[in-house]
Design an enzyme around this catalytic site. Structure first.
Site, short mmCIF file in Angstrom:
data_model
loop_
_atom_site.label_atom_id
_atom_site.label_comp_id
_atom_site.label_asym_id
_atom_site.label_seq_id
_atom_site.Cartn_x
_atom_site.Cartn_y
_atom_site.Cartn_z
N HIS A 73 -61.19 147.06 50.50
CA HIS A 73 -59.95 147.03 51.26
C HIS A 73 -59.27 148.40 51.22
CE1 HIS A 73 -59.92 142.64 51.81
NE2 HIS A 73 -60.38 142.58 50.57
N HIS A 121 -57.49 138.45 48.33
CA HIS A 121 -57.24 138.41 46.89
C HIS A 121 -55.79 138.80 46.57
CE1 HIS A 121 -61.58 138.39 46.99
NE2 HIS A 121 -61.62 138.15 45.70
#
Length: 271
Positions: free
Chosen positions: A235, A193
């Site tokens: 993440h 992303h």
């Protein structure tokens, strides 16, 4: 000489240490010596037999130990610095994962953070680019959209390849969503992303004429998309930062292989 011999014999008789009760102090008994020597010989023979009967593979493995099995008493400065930074990254990422689950401190905002993350998924961007490409009627618009589609496809392939090589898990044990599986964004490093948001924001800033407020909002959107992945626990911080770097490098790559208008028209006609 004959007179000295009786004197020496008399001294030996008068010597206290020569008595029978003190003989064990002066000289060890022969039986104990023999038993000790025989015990040593038997133990030595048993050890030799055990060494001969041992597997030759085990002897070779014991002689050649790999380096990772040896204790490093003096680790290098680079290793200490890397492990320290890695520990700080994991600790900070876990603290910033405020929306990792419903029980987290910001668990109620998890849906909104997930919605922000969807704006950085590759599938909606590819579908939107194809729809705009079909409806576009200008050559300049088709050229920009075709190169944008190329950039999105390259981003998915590059990030998926890097993630397969690194195979780094996220700070929390969170299963990827359906869109993550479609874009092969199943591992943590680098953040797909973040790379996509950085690449798209740089692409739009270079090829679209935008007002200054819109340009600022575009940069803020890229930053929010990247760090929203840390907030939901998918993440680490370094995954997001590396994703921004890879997104910029992907933009530079697309600029190098930029397809001209004629090439885009040929591809559109084939399609």
């Amino acid at each position: 000489m004959p007179a000295s011999q009786p004197r020496s014999r008399a001294r030996d008789r008068n010597n206290v240490l020569n008595r029978a009760e003190f003989l064990s102090l002066n000289q060890p008994l022969k039986g104990t010596q023999e038993s000790r020597s025989s015990g040593r010989k038997q133990s030595g023979q048993a050890g030799a037999a055990g060494a001969q009967n041992s597997n030759p593979k085990e002897r070779r493995q014991s002689q050649q130990l790999p380096e990772e099995d040896c204790m490093q008493l003096n680790p290098s400065f680079k290793g200490i610095a890397f492990n320290s930074l890695l520990a700080i990254d994991i600790c900070m990422s876990k603290r910033l994962g405020v929306c990792a689950n419903r029980a987290s401190s910001w668990g109620g905002a998890r849906s909104m953070i997930n919605l922000l993350g969807i704006t950085g998924h590759g599938i909606p961007w590819i579908a939107g680019t194809l729809i705009c490409l079909v409806k576009s009627s200008t050559l300049a618009g088709q050229e920009v959209l075709m190169n944008l589609l190329l950039a999105l496809l390259l981003d998915i392939m590059i990030v998926a390849g890097l993630q397969k090589l690194a195979k780094r898990k996220g700070p929390y044990d969170i299963n990827p969503g359906l869109l993550d599986y479609l874009t092969m964004d199943t591992y943590a490093f680098p953040a797909g992303h973040a790379s996509r948001a950085a690449m798209l924001s740089k692409f739009f800033l270079n090829h679209l004429v935008l007002a200054i407020p819109l340009r600022i909002l575009l940069v803020l959107w890229a930053l929010c998309v990247g760090f929203s992945r840390v907030m939901i626990g998918r993440h680490h911080i370094t995954d997001v930062l590396s994703g921004f770097v890879f997104g910029y490098l992907q933009f530079r790559l697309v600029e190098l292989i930029w397809m001209s208008s004629n090439t885009c028209q040929m591809l559109i006609s084939i399609w």
